[in-house]
Write a protein that holds these residues in place. Structure first.
Motif, PDB file in Angstrom:
ATOM      1  N   ALA A  99       0.829  -1.214   0.000  1.00 28.35           N
ATOM      2  CA  ALA A  99       0.000   0.000   0.000  1.00 28.35           C
ATOM      3  C   ALA A  99       0.861   1.261   0.000  1.00 28.35           C
ATOM      4  N   ARG A 100       1.982   1.207   0.703  1.00 27.92           N
ATOM      5  CA  ARG A 100       2.938   2.314   0.813  1.00 27.92           C
ATOM      6  C   ARG A 100       2.285   3.671   1.070  1.00 27.92           C
ATOM      7  N   PRO A 101       1.560   3.795   2.209  1.00 30.53           N
ATOM      8  CA  PRO A 101       0.951   5.088   2.533  1.00 30.53           C
ATOM      9  C   PRO A 101       2.011   6.115   2.925  1.00 30.53           C
ATOM     10  N   GLY A 102       1.625   7.378   2.911  1.00 29.98           N
ATOM     11  CA  GLY A 102       2.492   8.386   3.500  1.00 29.98           C
ATOM     12  C   GLY A 102       2.680   8.017   4.963  1.00 29.98           C
ATOM     13  N   CYS A 103       3.872   8.227   5.498  1.00 33.35           N
ATOM     14  CA  CYS A 103       4.149   7.781   6.868  1.00 33.35           C
ATOM     15  C   CYS A 103       5.073   8.769   7.562  1.00 33.35           C
ATOM     16  N   THR A 104       4.760   9.047   8.811  1.00 29.87           N
ATOM     17  CA  THR A 104       5.589   9.924   9.627  1.00 29.87           C
ATOM     18  C   THR A 104       5.912   9.217  10.931  1.00 29.87           C
ATOM     19  N   PHE A 105       7.173   9.284  11.346  1.00 33.28           N
ATOM     20  CA  PHE A 105       7.599   8.792  12.656  1.00 33.28           C
ATOM     21  C   PHE A 105       7.887   9.999  13.532  1.00 33.28           C
ATOM     22  N   VAL A 106       7.375   9.971  14.759  1.00 35.27           N
ATOM     23  CA  VAL A 106       7.606  11.057  15.704  1.00 35.27           C
ATOM     24  C   VAL A 106       7.961  10.469  17.061  1.00 35.27           C
ATOM     25  N   GLU A 107       8.859  11.126  17.764  1.00 34.30           N
ATOM     26  CA  GLU A 107       9.176  10.694  19.119  1.00 34.30           C
ATOM     27  C   GLU A 107       8.324  11.492  20.102  1.00 34.30           C
ATOM     28  N   VAL A 108       7.754  10.776  21.079  1.00 32.06           N
ATOM     29  CA  VAL A 108       6.956  11.400  22.130  1.00 32.06           C
ATOM     30  C   VAL A 108       7.564  11.030  23.474  1.00 32.06           C
ATOM     31  N   SER A 109       7.216  11.768  24.500  1.00 28.08           N
ATOM     32  CA  SER A 109       7.820  11.513  25.809  1.00 28.08           C
ATOM     33  C   SER A 109       7.206  10.318  26.535  1.00 28.08           C
ATOM     34  N   ALA A 110       5.902  10.085  26.341  1.00 27.49           N
ATOM     35  CA  ALA A 110       5.262   8.981  27.063  1.00 27.49           C
ATOM     36  C   ALA A 110       3.849   8.764  26.528  1.00 27.49           C
ATOM     37  N   PHE A 111       3.278   7.611  26.892  1.00 27.72           N
ATOM     38  CA  PHE A 111       1.886   7.283  26.591  1.00 27.72           C
ATOM     39  C   PHE A 111       1.146   7.070  27.903  1.00 27.72           C
ATOM     40  N   ILE A 112      -0.160   6.821  27.829  1.00 27.66           N
ATOM     41  CA  ILE A 112      -0.983   6.616  29.019  1.00 27.66           C
ATOM     42  C   ILE A 112      -0.424   5.499  29.888  1.00 27.66           C
ATOM     43  N   ASP A 113      -0.066   4.390  29.250  1.00 25.76           N
ATOM     44  CA  ASP A 113       0.528   3.257  29.964  1.00 25.76           C
ATOM     45  C   ASP A 113       2.046   3.342  29.775  1.00 25.76           C
TER      46      ASP A 113
END
Length: 128
Positions: A99-113
């Motif tokens: 499918a090769r969709p547009g894709c972005t990787f981002v770093e975040v500090s944390a998630f709920i868990d």
């Protein structure tokens, strides 16, 4: 927009009712999939396995919305440690290689868990 043209998809996540969101929403031929965490992965510290779980949940939400992986036009992959992005990318490539969709990787500090290492959003356009 009438309510009849809006389809809400639930994955059964305990957070859906509490937060007030749907796993996916389809309006016409557009499907938006909310940030999808590796709920039920039981894979602490394993970025690849957690990503696979996120993608399994997304694939089911797409099916429930009358779409398929091939309809995905964009993904957003959020990780807590960018140095491990290739582990998540490997799982992403296994699912979306054709499918090769547009894709972005981002770093975040944390998630709920705090055990979650990755969360993924997706957008799709159903063309048939």
């Amino acid at each position: 927009m009438s309510d009849a043209s809006r389809k809400l998809v639930s994955s059964g996540s305990p957070y859906e009712r509490e937060v007030g969101f749907s796993r996916a929403v389809r309006v016409g031929n557009i499907v938006e999939i909310a940030g999808t965490a590796p709920v039920g992965a039981n894979a602490p510290g394993d970025m690849y396995a957690q990503t696979k779980r996120c993608l399994e949940i997304i694939a089911q939400a797409l099916r429930d919305a009358g779409a398929d992986v091939r309809h995905v036009t964009r993904t957003r992959v959020m990780v807590t440690d960018m140095s491990r992005w290739r582990e998540a990318a490997r799982a992403h490539g296994e699912m979306f290689g054709d499918a090769r969709p547009g894709c972005t990787f981002v770093e975040v500090s944390a998630f709920i868990d705090p055990e979650w290492l990755v969360e993924i959003e997706a957008s799709a356009v159903v063309d048939d």
